[in-house]
Design a protein around this motif. Structure first.
Motif, mmCIF file in Angstrom:
data_model
loop_
_atom_site.group_PDB
_atom_site.id
_atom_site.type_symbol
_atom_site.label_atom_id
_atom_site.label_comp_id
_atom_site.label_asym_id
_atom_site.label_seq_id
_atom_site.Cartn_x
_atom_site.Cartn_y
_atom_site.Cartn_z
ATOM 1 N N ILE A 217 0.848 -1.194 0.000
ATOM 2 C CA ILE A 217 0.000 0.000 0.000
ATOM 3 C C ILE A 217 0.884 1.244 0.000
ATOM 4 O O ILE A 217 1.749 1.411 0.873
ATOM 5 N N VAL A 218 0.667 2.100 -0.987
ATOM 6 C CA VAL A 218 1.451 3.324 -1.133
ATOM 7 C C VAL A 218 0.541 4.516 -0.873
ATOM 8 O O VAL A 218 -0.500 4.667 -1.511
ATOM 9 N N SER A 219 0.960 5.368 0.059
ATOM 10 C CA SER A 219 0.149 6.504 0.477
ATOM 11 C C SER A 219 0.621 7.807 -0.168
ATOM 12 O O SER A 219 1.814 8.101 -0.211
ATOM 13 N N VAL A 220 -0.348 8.580 -0.660
ATOM 14 C CA VAL A 220 -0.096 9.933 -1.156
ATOM 15 C C VAL A 220 -1.101 10.859 -0.472
ATOM 16 O O VAL A 220 -2.058 10.399 0.146
ATOM 17 N N VAL B 227 1.288 -2.104 -6.987
ATOM 18 C CA VAL B 227 1.010 -1.522 -5.677
ATOM 19 C C VAL B 227 -0.420 -0.988 -5.660
ATOM 20 O O VAL B 227 -1.052 -0.806 -6.703
ATOM 21 N N THR B 228 -0.920 -0.722 -4.454
ATOM 22 C CA THR B 228 -2.231 -0.110 -4.272
ATOM 23 C C THR B 228 -2.033 1.314 -3.765
ATOM 24 O O THR B 228 -1.380 1.523 -2.735
ATOM 25 N N TRP B 229 -2.570 2.290 -4.492
ATOM 26 C CA TRP B 229 -2.433 3.702 -4.116
ATOM 27 C C TRP B 229 -3.630 4.129 -3.271
ATOM 28 O O TRP B 229 -4.768 3.819 -3.588
ATOM 29 N N ILE B 230 -3.357 4.868 -2.187
ATOM 30 C CA ILE B 230 -4.445 5.439 -1.392
ATOM 31 C C ILE B 230 -4.092 6.881 -1.021
ATOM 32 O O ILE B 230 -2.916 7.240 -0.913
#
Length: 350
Positions: free
Chosen positions: A148-151, A175-178
């Motif tokens: 999980i990659v956070s922005v 990856v999964t962007w959140i």
């Protein structure tokens, strides 16, 4: 004998106060109010903070209130609803507005490359040997899900530029962007291991390393990395507004841009320590040392000319106009209004 010590911060307050007094002496009775919107509390948005703290908005005849939007996308929404006069954020925001029937314009660029494309990984994962983007893409969370990659916000600056790097490397679907909001929230999700990587600025990287919960995975702001993948100068961040806001009151918009231009030149002539002392109320979520470190990097990439040229605009198109952003291609003339910055440069030569 007692001596009075004047700190950098108090000196700046004195200077700002003098500017306010001078402005008040020549301001008209119905001083226009303004709402200036910034996404989150990091130094990349320092030109707005300096324009406020050093008194340049006041000297331009504006009674301004700075409002934190909470993310780039929320800042865009505030500008779109005409609840804010001018916003700062990724240059794709005014493009998105124009694509969706709310004609918007970039008034001046802020930087020449991204300062917020730094991949910060959980320290425990780094210690396990996940030290490259390729290694991250192969790793799975304990429940079998993708990393999980956070922005700050999906579609915001962090996401646009970080996803371009991942896409170029063929890793964007690994990856999964959140989106996780403001600085405190973003840092909290990484500390508590709710996310595996956080994309953000040098100040947050420095704080995460010093506090022992983060490590550098990939630096998309590095000059050599930027040259390899992007190719040169690009206006990443910009001051923007709606065309309807310009049409409603051009002199007011000129006042905004003149103040921001003067703030940019002030930044050029002052040290990171002096800049931090001026903007500290706006960037208090991270430490003084971390902010000064971030400001030092910003000084190297700030656009002190304030002009977007055709070459830099063309260079950015491969990032802006792709499937991930969903932005339909626009010409530079359809996005950028140079008239206000040209007038500001003439009134206050660099």
């Amino acid at each position: 004998m007692m001596r009075t010590q004047v700190t950098r911060r108090s000196a700046l307050t004195i200077v700002a106060g003098a500017g306010v007094s001078l402005a008040a002496g020549r301001a008209w009775a119905d001083t226009p109010s303004g709402r200036v919107i910034y996404p989150v509390a990091i130094p990349v948005y320092q030109s707005q903070f300096v324009a406020d703290r050093a008194g340049f908005f006041k000297e331009a005849g504006l009674d301004c209130k700075l409002i934190q939007g909470g993310s780039g996308v929320k800042t865009r929404e505030i500008i779109a609803s005409s609840q804010g006069d001018i916003g700062i954020g990724d240059i794709t925001h005014p493009m998105q507005l124009s694509n969706h029937g709310r004609s918007a314009r970039v008034l001046m660029p802020v930087d020449t490359r991204s300062n917020a494309a730094i991949f910060i990984i959980r320290k425990d994962l780094f210690d396990q040997g996940i030290t490259t983007l390729e290694a991250l893409a192969k790793w799975k969370r304990p429940d079998g899900r993708k990393p999980i990659v956070s922005v700050s916000s999906l579609g915001g600056t962090n996401h646009v530029w970080a996803s371009y790097y991942m896409e170029t490397m063929g890793l964007d679907d690994k990856v999964t962007w959140i989106g996780t909001g403001n600085v405190d929230t973003m840092m909290g999700t990484l500390k508590t291991k709710q996310v595996d990587v956080l994309i953000n600025s040098p100040s947050i990287l420095k704080d995460s390393i010093e506090q022992g919960w983060g490590a550098l995975l990939f630096d998309g702001t590095d000059e050599a990395v930027w040259a390899k993948y992007i190719g040169g100068k690009v206006p990443v961040t910009s001051h923007f507004t709606l065309q309807s806001t310009i049409d409603k009151d051009p002199p007011k918009m000129q006042a905004f841009v003149t103040a921001l231009w003067r703030a940019t030149q002030w930044i050029k002539g002052h040290s990171p320590e002096e800049i931090y002392d001026a903007i500290e109320p706006y960037v208090g979520s991270t430490s003084r040392d971390a902010n000064i470190f971030d400001i030092g990097i910003m000084k190297k990439i700030t656009d002190y000319d304030g002009i977007i040229d055709e070459a830099s605009f063309a260079r950015g198109q491969k990032v802006w106009f792709r499937e991930m952003t969903g932005i339909k291609p626009l010409g530079m003339a359809d996005v950028v209004n140079t008239s206000f910055i040209e007038a500001a440069r003439k009134a206050y030569p660099a």
